[in-house]
Design a protein around this motif. Structure first.
Motif, short mmCIF file in Angstrom:
data_model
loop_
_atom_site.label_atom_id
_atom_site.label_comp_id
_atom_site.label_asym_id
_atom_site.label_seq_id
_atom_site.Cartn_x
_atom_site.Cartn_y
_atom_site.Cartn_z
N GLY A 1 -38.98 -12.95 85.78
CA GLY A 1 -39.38 -13.03 87.18
C GLY A 1 -40.44 -12.43 87.88
N ASP A 2 -41.04 -13.12 88.70
CA ASP A 2 -42.52 -12.40 89.16
C ASP A 2 -42.12 -11.36 90.28
N ALA A 3 -43.06 -10.68 90.33
CA ALA A 3 -42.85 -9.51 91.53
C ALA A 3 -44.35 -8.95 92.01
N PRO A 4 -44.03 -8.89 93.43
CA PRO A 4 -45.44 -8.45 93.89
C PRO A 4 -45.97 -6.96 93.23
N GLY A 5 -47.03 -7.06 92.89
CA GLY A 5 -47.86 -5.89 92.14
C GLY A 5 -48.16 -6.70 91.14
N MET A 6 -47.86 -7.52 90.18
CA MET A 6 -48.22 -8.14 89.18
C MET A 6 -49.55 -8.45 89.05
N GLY B 1 -42.37 -4.48 85.55
CA GLY B 1 -42.76 -5.45 86.93
C GLY B 1 -41.49 -6.12 87.05
N THR B 2 -40.84 -5.95 88.14
CA THR B 2 -39.45 -6.30 88.60
C THR B 2 -38.96 -5.87 89.90
N ILE B 3 -38.47 -6.73 90.88
CA ILE B 3 -38.18 -6.10 92.12
C ILE B 3 -36.87 -5.21 92.06
N ASP B 4 -36.07 -5.62 91.14
CA ASP B 4 -34.78 -5.07 90.84
C ASP B 4 -34.66 -3.46 90.41
N ASN B 5 -35.78 -2.81 90.20
CA ASN B 5 -35.94 -1.52 89.68
C ASN B 5 -34.84 -0.91 88.85
N ASP B 6 -34.43 -1.97 87.79
CA ASP B 6 -33.30 -1.66 86.93
C ASP B 6 -34.18 -1.38 85.47
N ILE B 7 -35.19 -0.72 85.48
CA ILE B 7 -35.54 -0.22 84.23
C ILE B 7 -35.53 1.38 84.21
N PHE B 8 -35.10 1.64 82.92
CA PHE B 8 -35.14 3.27 82.87
C PHE B 8 -36.52 3.58 82.32
N GLY B 9 -36.83 4.70 82.90
CA GLY B 9 -38.11 5.49 82.38
C GLY B 9 -38.95 5.31 83.50
N THR B 10 -38.81 5.02 84.66
CA THR B 10 -39.57 4.86 85.80
C THR B 10 -38.84 4.80 87.34
N THR B 11 -39.15 5.57 88.23
CA THR B 11 -38.43 5.90 89.21
C THR B 11 -38.70 4.64 90.11
N HIS C 1 -34.98 -16.22 97.25
CA HIS C 1 -36.15 -15.91 96.40
C HIS C 1 -37.33 -15.31 97.34
N MET C 2 -37.12 -15.55 98.62
CA MET C 2 -38.29 -15.14 99.68
C MET C 2 -38.48 -13.28 99.11
N GLN C 3 -37.52 -12.72 98.72
CA GLN C 3 -37.35 -11.45 98.35
C GLN C 3 -38.60 -11.27 97.05
N ARG C 4 -38.91 -12.26 96.41
CA ARG C 4 -39.76 -11.89 95.37
C ARG C 4 -41.26 -11.95 95.89
N GLY C 5 -41.55 -12.77 96.97
CA GLY C 5 -42.90 -12.86 97.27
C GLY C 5 -43.75 -12.04 98.23
N GLY C 6 -44.68 -12.33 98.59
CA GLY C 6 -45.44 -11.57 99.54
C GLY C 6 -46.40 -10.76 99.20
N ILE D 1 -41.83 -19.18 103.75
CA ILE D 1 -42.36 -20.25 103.05
C ILE D 1 -43.36 -19.63 102.24
N ASP D 2 -44.57 -18.89 102.64
CA ASP D 2 -45.68 -18.22 101.91
C ASP D 2 -45.11 -17.55 100.70
N LYS D 3 -44.15 -16.67 100.85
CA LYS D 3 -43.56 -15.74 99.95
C LYS D 3 -43.11 -16.65 98.89
N ILE D 4 -42.08 -17.58 99.42
CA ILE D 4 -41.36 -18.57 98.31
C ILE D 4 -42.66 -19.33 97.44
N ARG D 5 -43.61 -19.54 98.13
CA ARG D 5 -44.71 -20.14 97.22
C ARG D 5 -45.20 -19.22 96.31
N ASP D 6 -45.42 -18.07 96.53
CA ASP D 6 -45.87 -17.14 95.47
C ASP D 6 -44.90 -17.22 94.32
N THR D 7 -43.54 -17.10 94.36
CA THR D 7 -42.87 -17.26 93.20
C THR D 7 -42.64 -18.72 92.64
#
Lengths: 328, 328, 328, 328
Positions: A15-20, A129-139, A258-263, D155-161
């Motif tokens: 999954g893509d994430a802002p900051g990639m 890189g994931t918005i979920d923060n579900d990885i061990f080893g990083t806050t 999915h809006m949550q993944r972008g920006g 929409i801009d955010k969704i387009r990112d993903t």
């Protein structure tokens, strides 16, 4: 003796994430800084197997630090799960004279990298890189901070209409296995209740709590629900149950999706990505391999990929308590 | 034996910062949770001396978690620096039966609280609220995260016009004594150079660096300058120097100003404020006094007010290095 | 008989504005739709004289509709003001087989286009792109709507800190000759006074009004000042005058600056740009020339370039009255 | 001779929309400006029947111009549809000595106002407040501009993903009967297709168009769907149909939901609300009744409530064509 690294490949996967993009930029520029070559690999493991590569220099990553998504695209690959697929990928790397890989992604990505490293003794370094923060080893994983702000902004908007109409809103946010986003945005969005996978509140206690809240004078309420919450089969069933068991409530559901993944990434995610890219490349140059770069106690630290995958990212129990007190 | 606390007063003082309202809300609701009274004190030490108080309950702080500024207003007070002023304040507290204070502000605020505590043995607890992040004993002050996002958003906008016109922009950001904001937003905004009070780059090296950057193909550049930077007397003189010593450059200045203090707090600042309010009130209830609540290694910790004031908040040297590498 | 148009050149010139990229995209895609070629010309008239051209197709403008600035860059040109410069430009167009031009910019841009058309009978069409909205023949120029939102967002932030501290803020916004931005953002930002070039309130009446406002119970105030305001020589002198003539006021100044030009265009500006691009290209294809495309009564209309330049964009007097009533 | 108006009541009704608070503020301040009293009525017709009134002055509406939702709350009322309900409302108005009403809402609100006026000859004036823009007699309803920006941002955010994963997204936006939002945000968001109630594209033509788009090299696509679209029974069925009839596509759905109603109003909506409030109050003071205030050709105009309800707000056919050309 570690082999000398002259060319590094970088890709994004899962999954893509802002900051990639900021992380890609950092990997590329750190390579340039150390006078080694850098190659962008498109569409994650898919592009790795197909040799979908492009040389990148400092100019190639101009103007991407503030862009959401990933210019290298991302994909999930079935074929890379096979020995044949990984063999193909290895041949592509040899052909392109790539000496090491930086993989930006989540635990699926890291599992692939780990197996690949074991099979071919190929240097790999992971950036979470994931918005979920579900990885061990990083806050903080890349994108977690940005996603939280995106969600809080949406909750603020929904609260406008909730409080204009005295409504109860169930808002579903991302988090299939962990409640990090839900817990934080729930506190920040002033939610009355927060339902997370780690805790099963029980439907009756939820209704009880909402009734108490209404009694105390609240006329509108927000309940934040993580995707992976265990309390109801899904958020619409949750709504139905509350509808049936509470009178005089106008209950609505909003699934943020999915809006949550972008920006555009937040300042925090851009800085974190820049730091992680530097650390990943320089660790490879120091001969290290098979680690994930992470933020621990505000410092860049390495965690063996194996631990990053098997370890569990735990929610902060203090936040659960703060949430309870705030919804007094 | 600690005196029993039945009523807590809360106020904001010094420069306002996003998250102050979220902190007030948290203090008020934590008091409600523990069944003790809470009183809002208007205009910082001014209102304290005048008895400008208002009882607050959970409902009084409804809908403020996402508001910038401070509903209790803020002020700087000359009179409170006098013994007479503080005596007046003490009388007002006795009259209103307030047993302890939570002070939200920066080191000026904490200095006042410390002296007041020493003179009257009055329980005080500090919450660090300032966008500058210049307080020892916490990795993040309230408002720092929000301000960074505000500034990065402005830099992104300025870059649009800078790159459309091949211009060089000097952007002044807040930070009189410390370069935290400048350093972070400089990295996140993709600045070519970052000028901070902690480091004197020297005018010649700045010009040298900008020339190198132009030579390498960059057609537009951003230089982020902290208010307190020592390199030039002020940002306009800096511009003039560069204008005179570089050819073919269209140099502009933008002073971001007070806009940096406002805006709806980020998710991070809202959660931090909520945590700090809980910790401050509960620490007072445990009989503690004269501490500042802070975030250290992702946990709420107490630092003696004395240390918070005298200690120095240091910039992260790793970030300086990351900045250098990124502007390759 | 109008010459047949097979290839259109498009460029941006003068100050950049949000929506310019959306306009470029629209011109390019309308050309593609009509199966004619399109060429991007870099850096306005500078690139026109140098032949800095690039063929563009629908894919070239992918992902730019939401970007601020202009991918074709902008510049001001002295050389194009000379006959020789324009002759050079004409030769470049002949060489590249470009049959017509779409010029995106303000009145300086249109003046150049008009002269060029007169001298070489070369088909030109103008698209008004400037945040100032100072062009006759359109109710909205590209970027005006976006800039207003950017400024209002900044005023909202400044108001947070103004009202926390009971301060008076003078906020300078763009508008050298016209007060459109100032008037609209003043109303939208809840300003107590709005100073625009079209109206000279007089310093004494300003002070009078601010005193009245303070008397009526307002503890903080915002005065929006257009760059081109005639009341004081500049905003800092204005501040000094008020400082001297009013007691008990903490007066501050904020100059918003170039930030106002950047940022992702609003929905309105993106749609307007898309409409204008279609209209400009199709008008050229219909054999028209020497017009500016504009929005009048919600429809796309053509205004002779000559009129667009000489005409005056007037402020809406109704808004002045609304502003007075709102600051009651 | 029109009765003399000394006291005006204002309320909001139906779905809330950004700008309603700015309209309330304007009504209140225009009353203050003309030295007449103003009364806020809570929860629309519900509060009208219950006498849930509160006197309001210029200070009561301080700081609300930038807030989403409505401080007067909104509601839908069954009882007001009965003669008895309206009789109760009339009695409350007489008791409170209210001489005229300003109703902010959509056509349901206006229908109630019209009947009430017919039965009791009570002066009423309507202000169109709804994000859908589905009211005849104004080119823009309050909230329409803000909602468009909110949706375009999503929409801009969704387009990112979407573009990171080569996905096809169906995005549902508000608009049960009209496609104004869908059409504008579709153009502004760069959608490949826009499905609106006014037009039935047909499922086969949709699939055909998406296939063509993919063939032409587009790897990700956005289809904007208005709630009231007639093409499929709902957006999830639409997705299923496309899933079945197209190969190699990863299709996703996002329903933006109530978030679209909230948020701080745009500059445009704040100015529009301010103008409408002035016009509504002053029209009542001139003895007019039974009109809706609207924006026509950039001027404030009155439309008989009857026409506003029965008339149809039509989509701009030019925009449909622009949308087709842009998705070339």
């Amino acid at each position: 003796m570690p082999r000398q690294i002259k060319k590094i490949g970088v890709f994004t996967s899962g999954g893509d994430a802002p900051g990639m993009n900021a992380a890609i930029r950092s990997v590329v520029r750190t390579c340039a800084y150390h006078n080694i070559e850098c190659v962008g690999i498109y569409r994650g493991y898919e592009g790795l197997m197909e040799g979908d590569f492009e040389p990148m220099n400092a100019r190639s990553v101009k103007g991407i630090i503030n862009k959401g998504g990933t210019i290298l695209k991302s994909a999930r690959s079935q074929e890379f799960r096979t020995k044949e697929g990984r063999e193909k990928a290895h041949q592509q790397l040899i052909k392109a004279e790539i000496d090491a890989l930086v993989a930006v992604g989540g635990d699926g990505t890291f599992t692939g990298a780990l197996i690949f490293n074991e099979e071919f003794d190929f240097p790999v370094m992971g950036i979470p890189g994931t918005i979920d923060n579900d990885i061990f080893g990083t806050t903080h994983t890349l994108g977690f901070d940005t996603a939280q702000n995106t969600v809080v902004d949406a909750i603020d908007k929904i609260r406008d209409t909730a409080s204009s109409h005295n409504r109860l809103f169930f808002i579903e946010v991302m988090g299939r296995d962990v409640g990090h986003i839900a817990l934080n945005v729930g506190i920040a969005g002033g939610a009355e209740e927060i339902l997370i996978p780690e805790e099963d509140l029980g439907l009756d206690r939820l209704v009880e709590s909402l009734k108490r809240s209404r009694k105390s004078g609240k006329t509108s309420s927000i309940v934040v629900v993580a995707e992976g919450d265990k309390i109801g089969k899904n958020i619409f069933e949750l709504k139905d149950y509350v509808d049936e068991n509470m009178e005089g409530y106008d209950v609505r559901v909003s699934v943020l999706g999915h809006m949550q993944r972008g920006g555009s990434p937040s300042c925090f995610d851009r800085v974190l990505a820049s730091r992680m890219g530097v650390k990943a490349v320089e660790s490879l140059l120091e001969g290290k391999s098979n680690y994930m770069v992470g933020l621990l106690k505000n410092k860049m630290e390495l965690t063996p990929l194996d631990n990053a995958i098997k370890g569990k990212s735990k929610i902060n129990l203090e936040l659960l308590r703060v949430s309870d007190i705030m919804s007094t």
